[in-house]
Design a protein around this motif. Structure first.
Motif, short mmCIF file in Angstrom:
data_model
loop_
_atom_site.label_atom_id
_atom_site.label_comp_id
_atom_site.label_asym_id
_atom_site.label_seq_id
_atom_site.Cartn_x
_atom_site.Cartn_y
_atom_site.Cartn_z
N GLY A 1 0.82 -1.21 0.00
CA GLY A 1 0.00 0.00 0.00
C GLY A 1 0.85 1.26 0.00
O GLY A 1 0.45 2.29 -0.54
N GLY A 2 2.03 1.15 0.60
CA GLY A 2 2.95 2.26 0.58
C GLY A 2 2.52 3.44 1.43
O GLY A 2 2.63 4.59 0.98
N SER A 3 2.04 3.19 2.64
CA SER A 3 1.60 4.33 3.47
C SER A 3 2.77 5.25 3.80
O SER A 3 2.61 6.46 3.87
CB SER A 3 0.92 3.84 4.75
OG SER A 3 1.85 3.28 5.66
N ASN A 4 3.97 4.68 3.98
CA ASN A 4 5.13 5.54 4.22
C ASN A 4 5.49 6.33 2.97
O ASN A 4 5.85 7.51 3.07
CB ASN A 4 6.33 4.71 4.69
CG ASN A 4 6.30 4.47 6.19
OD1 ASN A 4 6.52 5.38 6.98
ND2 ASN A 4 5.99 3.27 6.60
N MET A 5 5.37 5.70 1.82
CA MET A 5 5.64 6.43 0.56
C MET A 5 4.66 7.57 0.42
O MET A 5 5.05 8.69 0.07
CB MET A 5 5.51 5.45 -0.60
CG MET A 5 5.61 6.05 -2.00
SD MET A 5 4.02 6.65 -2.65
CE MET A 5 3.15 5.10 -2.90
N GLU B 1 5.75 6.52 12.21
CA GLU B 1 6.59 6.36 11.01
C GLU B 1 6.29 7.46 10.00
O GLU B 1 7.20 8.04 9.39
CB GLU B 1 6.32 5.00 10.37
CG GLU B 1 6.74 3.82 11.22
CD GLU B 1 6.42 2.49 10.54
OE1 GLU B 1 6.44 2.42 9.30
OE2 GLU B 1 6.15 1.52 11.28
N LEU C 1 3.01 2.95 13.28
CA LEU C 1 2.91 3.40 11.88
C LEU C 1 2.60 4.89 11.80
O LEU C 1 3.14 5.61 10.95
CB LEU C 1 1.85 2.59 11.13
CG LEU C 1 1.84 2.69 9.61
CD1 LEU C 1 3.15 2.21 9.00
CD2 LEU C 1 0.67 1.89 9.03
N ILE D 1 12.96 2.57 6.63
CA ILE D 1 12.26 2.68 7.91
C ILE D 1 11.94 1.27 8.38
O ILE D 1 11.51 0.43 7.61
CB ILE D 1 10.99 3.54 7.81
CG1 ILE D 1 10.44 3.80 9.22
CG2 ILE D 1 9.93 2.96 6.88
CD1 ILE D 1 9.65 5.06 9.35
N HIS D 2 12.24 1.05 9.67
CA HIS D 2 12.04 -0.27 10.24
C HIS D 2 11.16 -0.12 11.49
O HIS D 2 11.43 0.76 12.32
CB HIS D 2 13.39 -0.90 10.60
CG HIS D 2 13.29 -2.26 11.18
ND1 HIS D 2 13.04 -3.38 10.43
CD2 HIS D 2 13.38 -2.68 12.47
CE1 HIS D 2 13.00 -4.44 11.23
NE2 HIS D 2 13.19 -4.05 12.46
N PRO D 3 10.16 -0.98 11.65
CA PRO D 3 9.20 -0.81 12.75
C PRO D 3 9.67 -1.41 14.08
O PRO D 3 8.97 -2.23 14.69
CB PRO D 3 7.95 -1.53 12.23
CG PRO D 3 8.51 -2.62 11.37
CD PRO D 3 9.75 -2.05 10.72
N ALA E 1 10.50 2.14 1.48
CA ALA E 1 9.31 2.53 2.25
C ALA E 1 8.31 1.38 2.21
O ALA E 1 7.51 1.25 1.30
CB ALA E 1 8.70 3.79 1.64
N GLY E 2 8.43 0.50 3.18
CA GLY E 2 7.59 -0.69 3.16
C GLY E 2 8.03 -1.65 2.06
O GLY E 2 7.24 -2.36 1.47
N MET F 1 9.70 -4.93 1.00
CA MET F 1 9.81 -6.17 1.78
C MET F 1 10.76 -7.19 1.16
O MET F 1 10.67 -8.38 1.45
CB MET F 1 8.42 -6.79 1.97
CG MET F 1 7.41 -5.84 2.61
SD MET F 1 8.03 -5.03 4.11
CE MET F 1 7.66 -6.27 5.31
C1 GRF Z 1 5.63 -0.57 8.06
O1 GRF Z 1 5.56 -1.12 9.35
C2 GRF Z 1 7.08 -0.25 7.77
O2 GRF Z 1 7.80 0.09 8.93
C3 GRF Z 1 7.59 -1.55 7.22
O3 GRF Z 1 6.53 -2.02 6.40
C4 GRF Z 1 5.28 -1.65 7.02
C5 GRF Z 1 4.29 -1.21 5.98
O4 GRF Z 1 4.80 -0.03 5.41
N1 GRF Z 1 8.81 -1.34 6.48
P1 GRF Z 1 3.95 0.76 4.28
O5 GRF Z 1 2.58 0.99 4.83
O6 GRF Z 1 3.90 -0.12 3.06
O7 GRF Z 1 4.73 2.03 4.06
#
Ligand code: GRF
Length: 196
Positions: free
Chosen positions: A11-15, A174, A171, A108-110, A87-88, A90
């Protein structure tokens, strides 16, 4: 204008938080959002923002990790990034891939690194009975989740927390921490931010 590539897997919420912050007087702008999953919802969101996107499906390469990384590297280098933000994202990137972006790749690491590198960070914090949890923005180096820390945000672990409720609270932090660290990093600041 400092050119930023963002790598996502879902989904890329951090992006989205980073893109939202890279406006106005922020020195950075997103020039590409790339994903290892063509179905990543973040790709459609970024495209709707007018940001170039590309998917390099790691599943298309089977066990050929080098082939996947080579294709991804070509796409990323093609836009001449100054900074690459995981950013998320994996997938574990090889030291060879990372070496192309020494000193210019963030993640970014949770968890509150060096505690809990790897996966299932919130459950591990709960299982350990930790009073605090949080997230870390760090420079990416060949060793997984181990580069110089640029920022951390802490949250209290609540008695009735589950991994999901804790993850949601982390999050939210983050989404504030990563844009603040990126702004400082882009301006050459390397001293770490510590919140909470
Ligand atoms: C978040 O917990 C981030 O820290 C980790 O992946 C999770 C989802 O990130 N790297 P995002 O919503 O896809 O940005």
């Amino acid at each position: 204008m400092i050119r930023v590539v963002l790598l996502i897997s879902g989904g890329g919420s951090n992006m989205r938080a980073l893109v939202g912050a890279m406006q106005g007087d922020h020195p950075c702008r997103a020039v590409l959002v790339a994903s290892n999953d063509p179905m990543a919802a973040g790709l459609a969101w970024a495209a709707a923002q007018g940001i170039a996107t590309v998917a390099v499906g790691h599943r298309d390469y089977g066990h050929d990790r080098a082939g996947f990384e080579s294709s991804l590297l070509e796409q990323v280098l093609a836009v001449n990034p100054d900074i690459v933000c995981l950013a998320g994202f994996m997938r574990i990137l090889s030291p060879e891939f990372v070496s192309h972006f020494a000193g210019k790749m963030l993640n970014i690491h949770p968890s509150l690194l060096p505690k809990y590198p790897g996966l299932h960070t919130h459950q591990r914090a709960l299982d350990a009975g930790d009073a605090q949890a949080g997230c870390t923005v760090h420079e990416v180096t060949p060793e997984l989740d181990a580069g110089p820390i640029l920022g951390q945000a802490r949250v209290a672990v609540l008695a009735d927390d589950t991994a999901d409720t804790l993850a949601a609270r982390v999050l939210a932090q983050e989404h504030k921490l990563y844009p603040a660290v990126l702004r400082r990093f882009a301006q050459g600041q390397r001293s770490r931010l510590d919140w909470g």
